[in-house]
Design a protein around this motif. Structure first.
Motif, mmCIF file in Angstrom:
data_model
loop_
_atom_site.group_PDB
_atom_site.id
_atom_site.type_symbol
_atom_site.label_atom_id
_atom_site.label_comp_id
_atom_site.label_asym_id
_atom_site.label_seq_id
_atom_site.Cartn_x
_atom_site.Cartn_y
_atom_site.Cartn_z
ATOM 1 N N ASN A 1 0.829 -1.199 0.000
ATOM 2 C CA ASN A 1 0.000 0.000 0.000
ATOM 3 C C ASN A 1 0.866 1.253 0.000
ATOM 4 O OD1 ASN A 1 -1.844 2.048 1.884
ATOM 5 N ND2 ASN A 1 -3.039 0.845 0.442
ATOM 6 N N TYR B 1 0.917 4.103 -3.077
ATOM 7 C CA TYR B 1 0.378 5.457 -2.887
ATOM 8 C C TYR B 1 1.461 6.505 -2.640
ATOM 9 C CZ TYR B 1 -4.224 3.537 -3.245
ATOM 10 O OH TYR B 1 -5.349 2.920 -3.745
ATOM 11 N N LEU C 1 2.308 6.856 -6.802
ATOM 12 C CA LEU C 1 1.468 8.053 -6.937
ATOM 13 C C LEU C 1 2.080 9.285 -6.282
ATOM 14 C CD1 LEU C 1 -2.169 6.685 -6.495
ATOM 15 C CD2 LEU C 1 -0.791 6.909 -8.569
ATOM 16 N N LEU D 1 1.915 10.462 -3.160
ATOM 17 C CA LEU D 1 1.213 11.152 -2.081
ATOM 18 C C LEU D 1 2.078 11.156 -0.822
ATOM 19 C CD1 LEU D 1 -2.316 9.557 -2.563
ATOM 20 C CD2 LEU D 1 -1.624 11.872 -3.219
ATOM 21 N N TYR E 1 -2.783 9.283 3.674
ATOM 22 C CA TYR E 1 -2.042 9.921 2.592
ATOM 23 C C TYR E 1 -2.732 11.225 2.224
ATOM 24 C CZ TYR E 1 -0.340 5.104 1.979
ATOM 25 O OH TYR E 1 0.184 3.851 2.167
ATOM 26 N N LEU F 1 -6.659 10.353 1.602
ATOM 27 C CA LEU F 1 -7.120 8.982 1.382
ATOM 28 C C LEU F 1 -6.440 8.117 2.431
ATOM 29 C CD1 LEU F 1 -8.650 6.833 -0.280
ATOM 30 C CD2 LEU F 1 -6.645 6.722 -1.793
ATOM 31 N N ASP G 1 -5.668 0.014 -7.841
ATOM 32 C CA ASP G 1 -4.466 -0.244 -7.056
ATOM 33 C C ASP G 1 -4.241 -1.755 -6.959
ATOM 34 O OD1 ASP G 1 -6.041 -1.306 -4.998
ATOM 35 O OD2 ASP G 1 -5.521 0.226 -3.524
ATOM 36 N N LEU H 1 -9.767 3.720 -8.878
ATOM 37 C CA LEU H 1 -9.142 5.036 -8.802
ATOM 38 C C LEU H 1 -9.235 5.718 -10.154
ATOM 39 C CD1 LEU H 1 -5.841 3.953 -7.001
ATOM 40 C CD2 LEU H 1 -7.793 5.090 -5.909
#
Length: 317
Positions: A21, A25, A29, A31, A50, A61, A122, A128
């Motif tokens: 995870n 993220y 991504l 974040l 995040y 999120l 994800d 998403l």
């Protein structure tokens, strides 16, 4: 009448793997991991937050990662897609980045005017989207492995599937200060504030199967309210609609009430403060495991239950 709900506060989802995870993220991504704590109702499970640099409402999120949890199923009665706001000029960058890390995605489509949308999932199958637009002046956050001009700016909208939209729409507009601002086909968009990070889309999907909880699904959506006084006023509104809200619960970084909307989605109303800097310096958010005071005496046992995780971005450059 004063507006008690100011927009989306956060969305909380369920995952299966903690390190996976974080890698997705914070790594892919980009974040910011603004808080590493535990589920206040199940201390043996992480709770990751995040967001943007400070974890402002509308950017957040969060995840409960349960190791080995069976996957859920998207469907009606569930929030199925959470979206992030990105500058229109960043589309080529993000399509290339998703491809670089073998993240399958659907080709861009226009939803409403000025929105180009790319859907992907994800590692757990959570729905998403990246919404490419020129309406968002929020600064994005980057650890440095993603150029600042391409960084995600925060949430854009949340998408709920329902048997029919009318009862949920009534709750949003009558008790939660939202207005219908756009519609297209079976999609109805509501907002407490007409800006990215605050849109709630209801999709009428009567022919879809009912959603099932599990990894890769959303646990709840939280709406922001300014303070404790406003939160209690919202609670009174919800009580009058006979939706049985919880008492006010202390989540350390905000206080919360919870209730299920008529279609079955769990709603939360969270205060905008005190925020994530209450127990960490803003420059070092998310670096240490933070526990609420009631769990501190059990820290050794809690830490022993949790799989160690790390932030390592070299592989994501």
């Amino acid at each position: 009448m004063a507006q008690l709900i100011t927009g989306i506060h956060h969305v909380t989802a369920i995952a299966a793997g903690a390190q996976e995870n974080i890698d997705f993220y914070a790594g892919i991504l980009g974040l910011r991991l603004v808080k590493k704590t535990v589920n206040f109702d199940a201390s043996g499970v992480y709770h990751f937050y995040y967001g943007d640099q400070l974890g402002n409402p509308g950017s957040i999120l969060t995840f409960f990662p349960y190791a080995g949890l069976t996957g859920g199923r998207h469907g009606k009665g569930m929030l199925n897609t959470t979206t992030f706001s990105v500058a229109s000029s960043s589309m080529n960058y993000w399509l290339a980045r998703l491809k670089q890390f073998s993240v399958e995605y659907k080709q861009p489509v226009e939803r409403f005017e000025g929105e180009l949308v790319v859907y992907f999932e994800d590692p757990d199958g959570l729905g998403l989207e990246l919404v490419f637009n020129d309406r968002d002046d929020r600064p994005g956050f980057s650890y440095g492995h993603i150029p600042g001009e391409h960084a995600l700016k925060g949430l854009y909208n949340a998408e709920i599937w329902e048997e029919g939209y009318e009862r949920t729409a009534g709750l949003l507009s009558e008790q939660l200060d939202h207005q219908l601002i756009a519609e297209k086909g079976n999609r109805f968009r509501f907002a407490a504030k007409n800006s990215p990070g605050n849109y709630v889309d209801i999709l009428c999907t009567p022919d879809s199967l009912k959603g099932l909880a599990g990894s890769g699904t959303v646990h709840h959506i939280a709406f922001a309210t300014p303070d404790a006084k406003a939160q209690l006023e919202v609670r009174e509104r919800v009580l009058k609609r006979m939706l049985n809200p919880t008492p006010v619960l202390d989540r350390n970084y905000f206080t919360s009430i919870y209730f299920r909307e008529p279609g079955g989605v769990l709603f939360e109303v969270a205060t905008s403060g005190p925020g994530f800097s209450v127990d960490e310096d803003p420059g070092h958010l998310g670096e240490e495991l933070k526990l609420p005071l009631q769990f501190e005496p059990d820290r050794p046992g809690i830490e022993a239950q949790l799989i160690p995780v790390k932030l390592d971005f070299e592989q994501f450059r």
